[in-house]
Scaffold this active site. Structure first.
Site, PDB file in Angstrom:
ATOM      1  N   HIS A 309      44.683  41.389  45.313  1.00 18.65           N
ATOM      2  CA  HIS A 309      44.681  42.841  45.119  1.00 18.65           C
ATOM      3  C   HIS A 309      44.489  43.527  46.455  1.00 18.65           C
ATOM      4  O   HIS A 309      43.734  43.028  47.300  1.00 18.65           O
ATOM      5  CB  HIS A 309      43.549  43.256  44.161  1.00 18.65           C
ATOM      6  CG  HIS A 309      43.745  44.618  43.602  1.00 18.65           C
ATOM      7  ND1 HIS A 309      43.326  45.751  44.264  1.00 18.65           N
ATOM      8  CD2 HIS A 309      44.342  45.032  42.462  1.00 18.65           C
ATOM      9  CE1 HIS A 309      43.652  46.805  43.541  1.00 18.65           C
ATOM     10  NE2 HIS A 309      44.279  46.401  42.446  1.00 18.65           N
ATOM     11  N   ASP A 366      45.858  41.988  35.753  1.00 17.97           N
ATOM     12  CA  ASP A 366      47.036  41.511  35.035  1.00 17.97           C
ATOM     13  C   ASP A 366      46.932  40.063  34.584  1.00 17.97           C
ATOM     14  O   ASP A 366      47.725  39.610  33.763  1.00 17.97           O
ATOM     15  CB  ASP A 366      48.273  41.662  35.933  1.00 17.97           C
ATOM     16  CG  ASP A 366      48.654  43.117  36.100  1.00 17.97           C
ATOM     17  OD1 ASP A 366      48.540  43.861  35.119  1.00 17.97           O
ATOM     18  OD2 ASP A 366      49.037  43.516  37.216  1.00 17.97           O
TER      19      ASP A 366
HETATM   20  N1  ACO Z   1      49.530  34.341  45.822  1.00 21.14           N
HETATM   21  C1  ACO Z   1      49.579  33.707  47.023  1.00 21.14           C
HETATM   22  N2  ACO Z   1      49.258  34.277  48.176  1.00 21.14           N
HETATM   23  C2  ACO Z   1      48.901  35.560  48.147  1.00 21.14           C
HETATM   24  C3  ACO Z   1      48.826  36.300  46.940  1.00 21.14           C
HETATM   25  C4  ACO Z   1      49.154  35.628  45.757  1.00 21.14           C
HETATM   26  N3  ACO Z   1      49.113  36.264  44.589  1.00 21.14           N
HETATM   27  N4  ACO Z   1      48.450  37.572  47.200  1.00 21.14           N
HETATM   28  C5  ACO Z   1      48.281  37.643  48.539  1.00 21.14           C
HETATM   29  N5  ACO Z   1      48.546  36.421  49.109  1.00 21.14           N
HETATM   30  C6  ACO Z   1      48.417  36.073  50.514  1.00 21.14           C
HETATM   31  C7  ACO Z   1      49.554  36.657  51.353  1.00 21.14           C
HETATM   32  O1  ACO Z   1      50.660  35.806  51.392  1.00 21.14           O
HETATM   33  C8  ACO Z   1      48.865  36.824  52.679  1.00 21.14           C
HETATM   34  O2  ACO Z   1      48.785  35.557  53.277  1.00 21.14           O
HETATM   35  P1  ACO Z   1      48.877  35.409  54.900  1.00 21.14           P
HETATM   36  O3  ACO Z   1      47.672  36.132  55.414  1.00 21.14           O
HETATM   37  O4  ACO Z   1      48.857  33.945  55.145  1.00 21.14           O
HETATM   38  O5  ACO Z   1      50.166  36.076  55.290  1.00 21.14           O
HETATM   39  C9  ACO Z   1      47.433  37.230  52.303  1.00 21.14           C
HETATM   40  O6  ACO Z   1      47.222  36.666  50.988  1.00 21.14           O
HETATM   41  C10 ACO Z   1      47.197  38.731  52.241  1.00 21.14           C
HETATM   42  O7  ACO Z   1      48.181  39.289  51.406  1.00 21.14           O
HETATM   43  P2  ACO Z   1      48.754  40.756  51.515  1.00 21.14           P
HETATM   44  O8  ACO Z   1      50.200  40.759  51.155  1.00 21.14           O
HETATM   45  O9  ACO Z   1      48.376  41.362  52.812  1.00 21.14           O
HETATM   46  O10 ACO Z   1      47.954  41.502  50.405  1.00 21.14           O
HETATM   47  P3  ACO Z   1      48.295  42.946  49.894  1.00 21.14           P
HETATM   48  O11 ACO Z   1      47.015  43.646  49.785  1.00 21.14           O
HETATM   49  O12 ACO Z   1      49.351  43.585  50.698  1.00 21.14           O
HETATM   50  O13 ACO Z   1      48.964  42.651  48.468  1.00 21.14           O
HETATM   51  C11 ACO Z   1      49.251  42.285  46.197  1.00 21.14           C
HETATM   52  C12 ACO Z   1      48.310  42.780  47.286  1.00 21.14           C
HETATM   53  C13 ACO Z   1      50.634  42.963  46.313  1.00 21.14           C
HETATM   54  C14 ACO Z   1      48.672  42.634  44.843  1.00 21.14           C
HETATM   55  C15 ACO Z   1      49.417  40.758  46.338  1.00 21.14           C
HETATM   56  O14 ACO Z   1      48.144  40.135  46.251  1.00 21.14           O
HETATM   57  C16 ACO Z   1      50.379  40.167  45.318  1.00 21.14           C
HETATM   58  O15 ACO Z   1      51.607  40.207  45.516  1.00 21.14           O
HETATM   59  N6  ACO Z   1      49.835  39.604  44.175  1.00 21.14           N
HETATM   60  C17 ACO Z   1      50.665  39.057  43.142  1.00 21.14           C
HETATM   61  C18 ACO Z   1      51.261  40.157  42.285  1.00 21.14           C
HETATM   62  C19 ACO Z   1      50.217  40.819  41.383  1.00 21.14           C
HETATM   63  O16 ACO Z   1      49.436  40.164  40.718  1.00 21.14           O
HETATM   64  N7  ACO Z   1      50.248  42.159  41.380  1.00 21.14           N
HETATM   65  C20 ACO Z   1      49.347  42.956  40.550  1.00 21.14           C
HETATM   66  C21 ACO Z   1      48.356  43.685  41.400  1.00 21.14           C
HETATM   67  S1  ACO Z   1      47.223  44.566  40.385  1.00 21.14           S
HETATM   68  C22 ACO Z   1      48.029  45.943  39.943  1.00 21.14           C
HETATM   69  O17 ACO Z   1      48.912  46.447  40.588  1.00 21.14           O
HETATM   70  C23 ACO Z   1      47.682  46.506  38.713  1.00 21.14           C
END
Ligand code: ACO
Length: 431
Positions: A309, A366
């Site tokens: 998140h 979610d």
């Molecule tokens: N699975 C694997 N790796 C992940 C995940 C995940 N679900 N989420 C983040 N990471 C990793 C990224 O690849 C990144 O790794 P790195 O540092 O090696 O490059 C690190 O964690 C940080 O990730 P960011 O993309 O900077 O996190 P951001 O805050 O931008 O994204 C997000 C948040 C979009 C929710 C992301 O965690 C994601 O895509 N999750 C999966 C989709 C999801 O569940 N969305 C629902 C969110 S809740 C809502 O909207 C109601």
């Protein structure tokens, strides 16, 4: 409440020191007001994805992502989910205080009075292709409400209240109608003798030939699920609602834009993708290792759905509530869902894996809501629609706050990286 000025910050640019005010909110978050930076230095701030940008001051929702806190108008979300029905929380978000018993009764009656949609709008449903995603229908219908129920005077409080009531009541009816359309059954009209959530379940699951009894455990679960989705400060869809609304367009159009933003798999669409991911694991024999490895692979775009998140760097407080709800609903239906076992194993494995630990990736809202909806008989492609019904009062409250505070039109700047000035070659000479 207004932000209090609490200190100053110095920024040194090209040898010159500039001083900017620092403001503090009621929970201690502090922000540097850099609105004059460009005028004074020619510089803008660069913050892709608005990771570090406060776009507004707001009285509505407080989140502490490090501590896993979520409060609406000062009330903890778990406290609200335990003691309130969804319409009380909707009232709280929109009006600023919890309703008294009399106010709640009146509000419930008002929502019932406005629960039907214009008969001509029903024709829209028949013209969508069979496999249309209900989020596309929901968004189109939300903006269409502006043609059937044009707001009267947007500046007049009573008129705006009417628009708000219509939206909260009718969007639920539209959602249930779009489901009936997708399964080829006749629509079931809302009933004045039923409460908000019971009414929705009845419109979804009864038919002209079969009156489906409403299970109180399901109605209670629905109330709680909608409550945990009801607001989440300046997330992607809410920022869209505020941003679109800042152009001066009506509430219906702003909400329709928010619905589109919510649909994305990185936002509210993730609940649908969680189930699809769990189903895939189940089909392939139930081994969660492959999915974990795929999620960790830096060369793969795949992410563990329902994990991570932007704001929560600890366990999402909504996920805790949803997990318990999921178990309760499964117990009430007397079933055994193998996807719950897979989800729990996936969670445990991820939480004990250094990749997820180092990046503070925990289950988000979610992760368990989709499973709960599935147990309630709500199909996968309706999950994000459910999210939208829950988030609606939050979007409305945020839009009203934006509208009342005369927010300037949302218009971020950019750092241009394209070509410098060049001459147009006449078409005959272009290669
Ligand atoms: N699975 C694997 N790796 C992940 C995940 C995940 N679900 N989420 C983040 N990471 C990793 C990224 O690849 C990144 O790794 P790195 O540092 O090696 O490059 C690190 O964690 C940080 O990730 P960011 O993309 O900077 O996190 P951001 O805050 O931008 O994204 C997000 C948040 C979009 C929710 C992301 O965690 C994601 O895509 N999750 C999966 C989709 C999801 O569940 N969305 C629902 C969110 S809740 C809502 O909207 C109601």
């Amino acid at each position: 409440m207004k932000m209090e000025k609490n200190g100053t910050a110095e920024i040194r640019v090209d040898g010159k020191t500039l001083t900017y005010p620092v403001y503090e909110g009621t929970e201690g978050e502090r922000a540097i007001d850099i609105s004059k930076l460009r005028k004074e230095t020619g510089l803008i701030t660069y913050d892709s994805g608005f990771m570090n940008t406060g776009s507004c001051a707001s009285d509505i929702t407080f989140i502490d992502g490090e501590k896993g806190i979520l409060r609406y108008r000062g009330y903890d979300v778990a406290d609200l989910a335990e003691k309130c029905e969804f319409i009380e929380v909707a009232y709280l978000l929109v009006h600023g205080s919890l309703p008294t018993a009399v106010q709640k009764d009146r509000y419930s009656q008002l929502l019932n009075q406005h629960s039907m949609i214009h008969e001509d709008m029903k024709d829209f449903f028949s013209n969508y292709p069979e496999h249309s995603h209900p989020m596309a229908i929901l968004s189109a219908m939300a903006v269409s409400l502006s043609s059937f129920y044009p707001e009267l005077g947007q500046d007049v409080k009573e008129d705006l209240d009417m628009t708000v009531t219509r939206l909260i009541s009718k969007l639920r009816t539209i959602a249930a109608f779009s489901y009936k359309k997708s399964i080829g059954e006749p629509t079931i009209y809302p009933r004045h003798d039923l409460k908000y959530c019971e009414n929705f379940l009845n419109m979804m699951f009864s038919s002209p030939v079969r009156k489906e009894p409403i299970n109180p455990v399901m109605a209670d679960a629905l109330n709680k699920l909608l409550i945990i989705h009801a607001d989440h400060e300046q997330n992607c869809s809410t920022s869209v609602v505020r941003g679109v609304g800042s152009s001066g367009i009506n509430l219906y159009a702003s909400i329709a834009a928010g619905i589109c933003a919510l649909w994305g798999p990185r936002h509210g669409g993730a609940n649908q993708h969680v189930i699809e991911m769990l189903e895939e694991i189940y089909r392939e024999g139930g081994d969660v290792s492959k999915v974990i490895e795929r999620a960790k692979n830096p060369r793969s775009p795949f992410r563990l759905m329902g994990f991570g998140h932007r704001v929560y760097k600890s366990y999402d407080p909504r996920a805790k509530i949803a997990k318990e709800l999921c178990k309760k609903v499964i117990a009430a239906t007397n079933t055994k869902d193998p996807l719950l076992d897979i989800a729990q194993e996936l969670e445990e494995r991820a939480l004990n894996d250094s990749y997820f630990q180092e990046r503070n990736l925990y289950p988000n809202v979610d992760f368990y809501t989709g499973l709960t909806y599935r147990e309630m008989g709500i199909p996968t492609n309706m999950f994000t629609v459910m999210f939208a019904i829950g988030r609606l009062p939050g979007w409305i409250a945020q839009w009203l706050e934006m509208n009342n505070s005369e927010t300037p039109i949302a218009r971020p700047r950019q750092v241009y990286t394209g070509p410098n000035l060049r001459k147009v070659t006449p078409i005959a000479k272009r290669k």
